[in-house]
Design a protein around this motif. Sequence first.
Motif, mmCIF file in Angstrom:
data_model
loop_
_atom_site.group_PDB
_atom_site.id
_atom_site.type_symbol
_atom_site.label_atom_id
_atom_site.label_comp_id
_atom_site.label_asym_id
_atom_site.label_seq_id
_atom_site.Cartn_x
_atom_site.Cartn_y
_atom_site.Cartn_z
ATOM 1 N N THR A 191 0.889 -1.344 -0.030
ATOM 2 C CA THR A 191 -0.345 0.408 -0.241
ATOM 3 C C THR A 191 0.759 1.763 -0.308
ATOM 4 N N LEU A 192 1.784 0.560 0.962
ATOM 5 C CA LEU A 192 2.827 2.232 0.586
ATOM 6 C C LEU A 192 3.212 2.963 -0.305
ATOM 7 N N LEU A 193 3.881 1.601 -1.078
ATOM 8 C CA LEU A 193 4.491 1.061 -2.444
ATOM 9 C C LEU A 193 3.590 2.426 -3.010
ATOM 10 N N THR A 194 2.493 1.318 -3.707
ATOM 11 C CA THR A 194 1.438 1.917 -4.390
ATOM 12 C C THR A 194 1.267 3.468 -4.018
ATOM 13 N N LEU A 195 0.797 4.045 -3.040
ATOM 14 C CA LEU A 195 0.451 5.476 -2.435
ATOM 15 C C LEU A 195 1.710 6.252 -3.158
#
Length: 192
Positions: free
Chosen positions: A184-188
């Motif tokens: 999720t953090l990498l996608t954000l």
Amino acid sequence: MSDTRREPDLDRLHSRLESAALAADLLDVAYTIVDSPLGKLLLAATRRGLVRVAFAVENHDDVLQSLSEKISPRVLRSPRQLDVAAREVEEYFGRRRRVFDVPLDLSLSRGFRQLVQLRLPDIGYGRTCSYKEMAELVGSPKAVRAVGTACATNPLPIVVPCHRVLRTDGSPGGYVGGIDAKTTLLTLEAAA
């Protein structure tokens, strides 16, 4: 007494206790819990700066117990002391912040782990590097597993971006908040 009356009374009592602890210089670790797209996050700070960010999967009660053992038993929920950190976390998740400016207290890490954690912010927002590349960056090219351990024990995930370190094959590897949180953090960051 109804629950609706009891809650404001408890809030006022807590506010008075917080103010008294601050006035008497009896607060060594302040903490608060904030909502995020990854669930509840515990933020804790000492006078030096933000010392801990913890995911709910880490069990916040266990994290607070650990802070009381490692830093000081004088731990108190004190949201006012963490307003800046909470705002920066909110801005990060709202894609309005790429770099954290809040002062940090890195006293929960030592030696090689702290060295790695100090270099993690060098990986820019939206970028990644491998554990191997991080080992080379800190001058210990054979210490790939030690870099993994430093990332896994990072007391300040999200703020000190260990989520940006991946396996050499590009797969996520482990993460204290879980693989879904790391993804999720990498996608954000990739969407910005």
